[in-house]
Design a protein around this motif. Structure first.
Motif, short mmCIF file in Angstrom:
data_model
loop_
_atom_site.label_atom_id
_atom_site.label_comp_id
_atom_site.label_asym_id
_atom_site.label_seq_id
_atom_site.Cartn_x
_atom_site.Cartn_y
_atom_site.Cartn_z
N GLN A 3 1.33 -0.98 0.23
CA GLN A 3 -0.25 0.06 -0.23
C GLN A 3 0.84 1.44 0.17
OE1 GLN A 3 -2.41 -0.38 3.29
NE2 GLN A 3 -4.39 0.97 1.78
N ARG A 22 -3.12 12.93 -0.31
CA ARG A 22 -3.31 11.81 -0.91
C ARG A 22 -3.07 10.69 -0.58
NH1 ARG A 22 -0.91 13.01 -6.49
NH2 ARG A 22 -3.11 11.65 -7.18
N LYS A 24 -5.40 6.70 0.48
CA LYS A 24 -6.80 5.43 -0.28
C LYS A 24 -7.65 6.00 0.21
CE LYS A 24 -8.15 0.96 -0.74
NZ LYS A 24 -7.58 -0.28 -0.47
N VAL A 25 -8.49 7.06 -0.65
CA VAL A 25 -10.07 7.42 -0.25
C VAL A 25 -10.87 7.29 -1.05
CG1 VAL A 25 -9.44 8.92 2.15
CG2 VAL A 25 -9.43 9.55 -0.26
N LYS A 26 -12.47 7.08 -1.46
CA LYS A 26 -13.44 6.74 -2.08
C LYS A 26 -13.51 8.28 -2.66
CE LYS A 26 -14.99 2.53 -0.58
NZ LYS A 26 -16.34 2.24 -0.61
N ARG A 27 -13.49 9.11 -2.42
CA ARG A 27 -13.61 10.57 -2.65
C ARG A 27 -12.89 11.77 -2.01
NH1 ARG A 27 -18.04 8.54 0.56
NH2 ARG A 27 -19.41 7.69 -1.38
N ASN A 29 -12.27 14.45 0.53
CA ASN A 29 -13.04 15.27 2.01
C ASN A 29 -12.82 16.10 2.39
OD1 ASN A 29 -14.65 12.58 2.59
ND2 ASN A 29 -11.92 11.44 2.06
N PRO A 43 -7.50 10.82 -3.68
CA PRO A 43 -8.21 9.25 -3.71
C PRO A 43 -6.87 9.44 -4.49
CG PRO A 43 -10.03 10.06 -4.19
CD PRO A 43 -9.66 11.29 -3.90
N SER A 45 -5.88 8.65 -7.29
CA SER A 45 -6.61 9.43 -8.64
C SER A 45 -7.02 10.80 -9.11
CB SER A 45 -7.73 8.15 -9.20
OG SER A 45 -8.31 8.47 -8.09
N TYR A 46 -6.97 11.21 -8.15
CA TYR A 46 -7.83 12.59 -8.65
C TYR A 46 -6.15 13.05 -8.54
CZ TYR A 46 -12.89 12.31 -6.78
OH TYR A 46 -13.76 11.79 -6.63
#
Length: 184
Positions: A3, A22, A24-27, A29, A43, A45-46
């Motif tokens: 991870q 940055r 591991k979150v879904k959106r 915050n 996340p 990816s953003y």
């Protein structure tokens, strides 16, 4: 797969300094911390630009939220009174409000108590005919204090927060919404 460790950077967008993480979150915050600092997590990816754009878009709300938190901190820094001092204050307020409820209470005043509470300004125990006020309420503006006293007394008329309850509050305090806003 190992991870990734969160990546933390200090950023500024729309004049608002914030800590960007940055991880591991879904959106995205957004969090206003107790000390008034702003934290955003996104996340992997953003893009960082996405976070800056979000902070810029929400700048007015963020400034207001930081201001509310700092005011809350200032109130919490005020020394609390003794329980006896707070009880005397809330009993005097209760005595002013009581006549409007004497009929429903059968001419018997409720017992007034004070204790430290973290999530409530007051509690009405209808069956015991008792109202307990938060010690912290003492440091709030008098208009807000009276609102809480009236609010708790109105529970003797309506045990819930139904439209009928709020109608009772409004009869005595037409400006109850402004007074309640002082508590936030």
């Amino acid at each position: 797969m190992p991870q990734r460790k969160p990546e933390v950077t200090q950023r500024t967008a729309a004049g608002i300094p914030y800590e960007l993480t940055r991880k591991k979150v879904k959106r995205l915050n957004l969090h206003i911390r107790r000390d008034g600092t702003v934290a955003v997590s996104i996340p992997w990816s953003y893009t960082v630009g996405f976070a800056d754009a979000f902070v810029t878009e929400q700048a007015q709300w963020i400034r207001e939220a930081v201001s509310r938190q700092l005011r809350r901190n200032a109130r919490n820094d005020q020394p609390l009174p003794s329980q006896a001092e707070a009880l005397a204050c809330f009993t005097a307020m209760s005595d002013k409000v009581y006549p409007a409820f004497a009929g429903v209470l059968g001419g018997q005043k409720p017992t007034i108590r004070v204790r430290a509470m973290t999530s409530r300004w007051g509690v009405c125990y209808m069956k015991r005919r008792q109202i307990t006020f938060s010690l912290q309420l003492y440091n709030m503006p008098p208009a807000a204090q009276i609102y809480v006293v009236v609010h708790e007394y109105c529970h003797f008329l309506q045990p819930n927060h139904s439209p009928a309850f709020w109608a009772e509050v409004e009869k005595l305090l037409p400006d109850w919404k402004e007074r309640r806003a002082l508590l936030k």
